[in-house]
Design an enzyme around this catalytic site. Structure first.
Site, PDB file in Angstrom:
ATOM      1  N   GLU A 164      32.585  44.442  42.962  1.00 34.20           N
ATOM      2  CA  GLU A 164      33.583  44.015  41.988  1.00 34.20           C
ATOM      3  C   GLU A 164      33.014  42.840  41.194  1.00 34.20           C
ATOM      4  OE1 GLU A 164      37.339  42.436  43.402  1.00 34.20           O
ATOM      5  OE2 GLU A 164      38.373  43.229  41.649  1.00 34.20           O
ATOM      6  N   MET A 298      35.759  40.179  50.057  1.00 34.50           N
ATOM      7  CA  MET A 298      35.930  41.309  49.130  1.00 34.50           C
ATOM      8  C   MET A 298      36.603  42.472  49.827  1.00 34.50           C
ATOM      9  SD  MET A 298      35.564  42.701  46.191  1.00 34.50           S
ATOM     10  CE  MET A 298      36.191  44.368  45.940  1.00 34.50           C
ATOM     11  N   ASN A 300      36.786  45.649  49.941  1.00 39.20           N
ATOM     12  CA  ASN A 300      36.334  47.032  49.967  1.00 39.20           C
ATOM     13  C   ASN A 300      37.224  47.822  50.925  1.00 39.20           C
ATOM     14  OD1 ASN A 300      33.841  45.960  48.680  1.00 39.20           O
ATOM     15  ND2 ASN A 300      33.590  45.065  50.719  1.00 39.20           N
ATOM     16  N   GLU A 333      43.131  39.665  51.825  1.00 34.63           N
ATOM     17  CA  GLU A 333      42.277  40.844  51.665  1.00 34.63           C
ATOM     18  C   GLU A 333      42.975  42.099  52.171  1.00 34.63           C
ATOM     19  OE1 GLU A 333      39.723  40.621  49.824  1.00 34.63           O
ATOM     20  OE2 GLU A 333      39.832  38.430  49.754  1.00 34.63           O
ATOM     21  N   GLU A 355      45.238  40.698  42.123  1.00 35.57           N
ATOM     22  CA  GLU A 355      44.976  39.372  42.691  1.00 35.57           C
ATOM     23  C   GLU A 355      46.230  38.518  42.824  1.00 35.57           C
ATOM     24  OE1 GLU A 355      42.546  38.910  44.257  1.00 35.57           O
ATOM     25  OE2 GLU A 355      41.080  40.341  43.482  1.00 35.57           O
TER      26      GLU A 355
HETATM   27 ZN   LIG Z   1      41.761  39.237  46.105  1.00 40.26          ZN
END
Ligand SMILES: [Zn+2]
Length: 890
Positions: A164, A298, A300, A333, A355
């Protein structure tokens, strides 16, 4: 004449406001693939990738091949997809080889174009590619990390990925825009003693020449940036929640330190399975600790990666703050497994959907299970030294009050812009707005909207309009209309409270700005809450410039923005303020922190003198509440930094110490049996703040404890390590600096390492400042930490000038260590610690000559910050002088 004028002005103002509002409410549409922005043509859609990669660790290259099943929606003459720093040396369509001349890679546009010999008809087709690529040093695409293995001196190497926003295209050629969902099936060849991890479980492993071939199961349809591949000498611990296998994976010898994260993720998974109404859809969920490459985490899908210090917790040596960090980051996350992965924003202009939502959901879940942490209020020192506060709402409002802000939803045209979108507005204003909206609609109604949204859009993409539609259906309120002012226009309001002579109360709103003259006027629909102190709270949707609440007794204190849940400031007139000061002992901590934050913001904006803020702080009843004390520790800290080199600083430090000392005396140096974890954290904050304020007792006490610690590391409680080391580092001589450095070199704990190097960054002796900076060029620290070290020095040494000279001389080497998300920010961010006008010009000249155009927004922010600091420094110095003199005479 006067009457006429009196008529015309409001009419004109109304007209202007009407125009503004109609501009704002030109809202976007629900998700529609064909209308989604992006560079790639929409005629060809990949549906399944089969990818095989063979990394070569000797020369950091990769050989890869892939087959992509394509759904061609209307006939085409060429295929256009993304690739960057890849060399494609063979391509075929439906088994027919293309000539090399048909393959065109454009590194600038990050596109790969394949000219087809004849028209490719609508329907299913297969594209096969063979390519070579490279393994990067910094955390983008596929990258390598060198690290020291736990319990040995061996230097090891491992691999990880970070895609990303737009770096999957560095790993394999792909349709690398979020709306192009597809299934991905990855196969990789790795050394035999390695563990390889990807989004899905391993389907098959077999020995091949040079190691083993690991084949992973195919993913559900998802965006390309969510792919992950991590491999190395790894260990794991695991457990099970319902049908989901959950694991924590770390380098050899460290997996057991993932116990806390494993337990936290089990708790969080159950909460989210319930909250979202759609259970976590993959068979496994891994939390993977990696010892470098990038600084954060991150999401994923199925394989979340973390810089190891935000995942691994050592009960004997980690601080309470680290524990909270881990919980919050994991909760954030994991929220993405739904918001981001199962349902993905259509394009980067809606990044906030990912986000802002994950930040809000993560905080909500963290607060639910850990109310003692005061998640919405407490400071939590930001890891990134360029951030001034850890409180999401305050951080967002600080940036959003400036001329350099932007709406939550913003146009994103290029890859560089997509990478720049990961800022406080996207994360924190998004979070703060959602919190306000939830409290306005009600928790149950809001959740009902989220359930509808998940059910309607799983395995698909969305725009903000889709979320508002779901929430409108659930609430029967026009959420899009309320939200437009908050997500489509910049800034936020301040609500003025005025008591008229007849006892009536009047509210009026205007845009709140800092260092921003002639800001365009804007209007919001403010979900306003207020209560007469001690009474129940009332909600009022303030849709006009003014509002008049009824039945407010003239002699009672009135508090707006109940519990500080709203994303706006409040400015009280003198009578209202005096009533509030008298009522302080009756206010809850949320409300007193909110009053303090607003008062400090009014001072920064030049709307009030510093006496408004300090008068409030001095009237606060004695307490050891973490959030309340940390609010003013944070402010005193900022003032202390700003006053470096000014004649008022010593007097200010004496005054600031007198404000903090009583609380420290109550807590004492040593943790008491059975005290709350918050006391430990507050003690730590006070030690570092008082140390910075030159407190002789704290400096001597820290040195004494450091000497003991050298002989017996268990003598210093984990919570005190960071602050004691920082104070020792600040006043270090060369000998002490060397000791700290040696400890940093030796440890294999990321958390301890960070504490030692942070302490080095505090040293103020110019010779030592230079020694610390030089470390950034070595490979002692993971790349992202090495570049942060320079920012740390700029802030903590009080010598941003030396840090900048160093960075200027070594910019190329430093930028090679910065990941894609940080690249545009890096150089400008080193300037924000200056408070000298001439530095603003210097930055502009430097950027024009040396930095890409994409850094322009970050440069503008830094220039604005320098100008703000320069103005504020002068004003603050004079006002502090008067306030402290008056107090000393009292
Ligand atoms: Zn985030």
């Amino acid at each position: 004449m006067t009457e006429l004028l009196g008529m015309r002005v409001p009419l004109l103002a109304l007209l202007v406001l009407f125009l503004i509002r109609s501009l704002v409410t030109a809202v976007e549409k629900p998700f529609n693939f064909n209308e989604t922005p992006g560079k790639l043509p929409k005629e060809v859609v990949p549906t399944e990738y089969t990818i095989r990669i063979v990394p070569n660790l000797d020369n950091f290259t990769v050989v890869g091949s892939e087959t992509v099943k394509l759904s061609v929606r209307s006939a085409v003459h060429q295929l256009v997809l993304n690739a960057l720093d890849l060399k494609v040396d063979a391509a075929s369509v439906d088994g027919k080889e293309l000539p090399l001349s048909a393959i065109k890679a454009d590194n600038e546009k990050e596109l790969l174009t394949l000219a087809l010999p004849s028209e490719l008809a609508a329907g299913d087709h297969f594209l096969a590619l063979h390519f070579t690529g490279k393994i990067n040093q910094q955390g983008q695409g596929l990258f390598y990390m060198r690290y020291q293995e736990q319990g040995s001196s061996a230097r090891k190497i491992m691999l990880g990925t970070q895609f990303e926003a737009t770096d999957a295209r560095r790993f394999f050629p792909c349709w690398d825009e979020p709306a192009f969902r597809a299934r991905f099936q990855l196969t990789a060849v790795v050394p035999e003693n390695w563990l390889a991890v990807s989004n899905m479980p391993i389907e098959r492993e077999q020995k091949v020449a040079g190691g083993k071939e690991v084949r992973f199961a195919s993913t559900p349809p998802m965006s390309s940036y969510l792919n992950v591949f991590v491999a190395g000498e790894l260990d794991l611990i695991e457990s099970q929640v319902g049908a989901t296998q959950i694991r924590v994976i770390a380098t050899k010898g460290k997996a057991e330190l993932g116990r806390y994260a494993l337990e936290a993720s089990a708790q969080i998974l159950k909460y989210y399975n319930d909250y979202f109404g759609v259970p976590y859809p993959l068979p496994k969920l891994d939390q993977i600790a990696i010892p470098g490459g990038f600084g954060g985490a991150m999401e994923n899908w199925g394989g979340i990666t973390y810089y190891e210090s935000v995942l691994l917790f050592d009960p004997k040596n980690s601080s309470a703050e680290t524990k909270q960090d881990i919980y919050e980051v994991v909760a954030h996350e994991m929220a993405h497994m739904w918001f981001g992965d199962l349902v993905t924003m259509a394009w980067w202009d809606n990044l906030w959907l990912n986000e802002g939502f994950a930040s809000w959901m993560g905080s909500k879940c963290t607060a639910h299970f850990n109310p003692q942490w005061e998640v919405w209020l407490a400071r939590k020192l930001p890891r990134d030294p360029t951030r001034r506060t850890g409180i999401a709402k305050e951080a967002a409002m600080e940036g959003d009050a400036r001329s350099t802000t932007h709406p939550i939803q913003q146009r994103i045209a290029t890859e560089a812009e997509a990478n720049s979108a990961f800022d406080d507005i996207t994360y924190k204003k998004g979070q703060s707005f959602l919190r306000m909206l939830e409290s306005f609609l009600g928790e149950d109604v809001f959740r009902d909207g989220i359930l509808r949204y998940m059910a309607a859009h799983e395995y698909s993409n969305t725009t903000t309009a889709d979320l508002w539609n779901a929430l409108s259906e659930a609430s029967n309120k026009s959420v899009a209309e309320i939200a437009a002012g908050w997500t489509e226009q910049p800034g936020f309001p301040v609500v003025n409270v005025k008591r008229e002579a007849d006892g009536k109360v009047q509210f009026s709103q205007e845009r709140f700005t800092v260092n921003f003259k002639n800001a365009p006027p804007l209007l919001w629909e403010v979900p306003l809450t207020y209560s007469v102190v001690g009474g129940t709270s009332t909600t009022l949707l303030m849709t006009e410039k003014t509002a008049s609440p009824e039945n407010i007794p003239a002699d009672r204190a009135l508090k707006l923005n109940v519990n500080g849940a709203g994303n706006y400031r409040v400015e009280y007139d003198e009578p209202s303020w005096q009533l509030l000061l008298k009522a302080l002992p009756k206010l809850g901590v949320e409300d007193s922190v909110n009053l303090m934050s607003d008062a400090w913001a009014l001072v920064q904006a030049g709307r009030a003198p510093v006496s408004l803020y300090l008068g409030l702080v001095e009237k606060l009843p004695a307490s050891t509440d973490l959030a309340e004390r940390e609010q003013f520790i944070n402010v005193l800290d900022f003032m202390n930094d700003l006053l470096v080199g000014s004649s008022e600083r010593e007097k200010f430090q004496r005054y600031a110490r007198s404000l903090l000392c009583p609380t420290f005396e109550t807590l004492g140096w040593e943790p008491k049996a059975g005290e709350s974890p918050n006391s430990g954290r507050l003690r730590a904050s006070l030690i570092s703040a008082l140390g910075d304020l030159n407190d002789p007792e704290i400096i001597a006490g820290s040195r004494k404890r450091f000497d003991k610690y050298l002989a017996d590391p268990t003598s210093l409680p984990p919570d005190l390590r960071a602050p004691v080391l920082a104070v020792v580092g600040r006043y270090a001589d060369e000998n002490t600096w060397n000791k700290l450095h040696e400890l940093g070199l030796k440890t294999t704990s990321s958390e301890d390492k960070q504490n030692y190097y942070n302490a080095l960054a505090c040293a103020t002796d110019p010779k030592l400042v230079n020694k610390t900076l030089a470390i950034a060029l070595t490979d002692e620290l993971p790349t992202s930490r090495a570049t942060f070290l320079v920012s740390r020095v700029a802030r903590d040494s009080g010598r941003p000038d030396i840090a900048w000279d160093f960075a200027k001389a070594n910019m190329k080497t430093l930028l090679a260590k910065v990941d894609a998300a940080g690249a545009n920010r890096y150089a400008p961010s080193l300037f924000i610690f200056f408070s000298d006008q001439s530095r603003a010009d210097e930055l502009k000249h430097y950027a024009e000559k040396n930095l890409p155009q994409a850094t322009a927004p970050e440069m503008a922010k830094a220039v604005d910050e320098i100008r703000f600091r320069a103005e504020f420094k002068t004003r603050l110095g004079a006002e502090l002088n008067t306030w402290i003199d008056r107090k000393e005479q009292r």
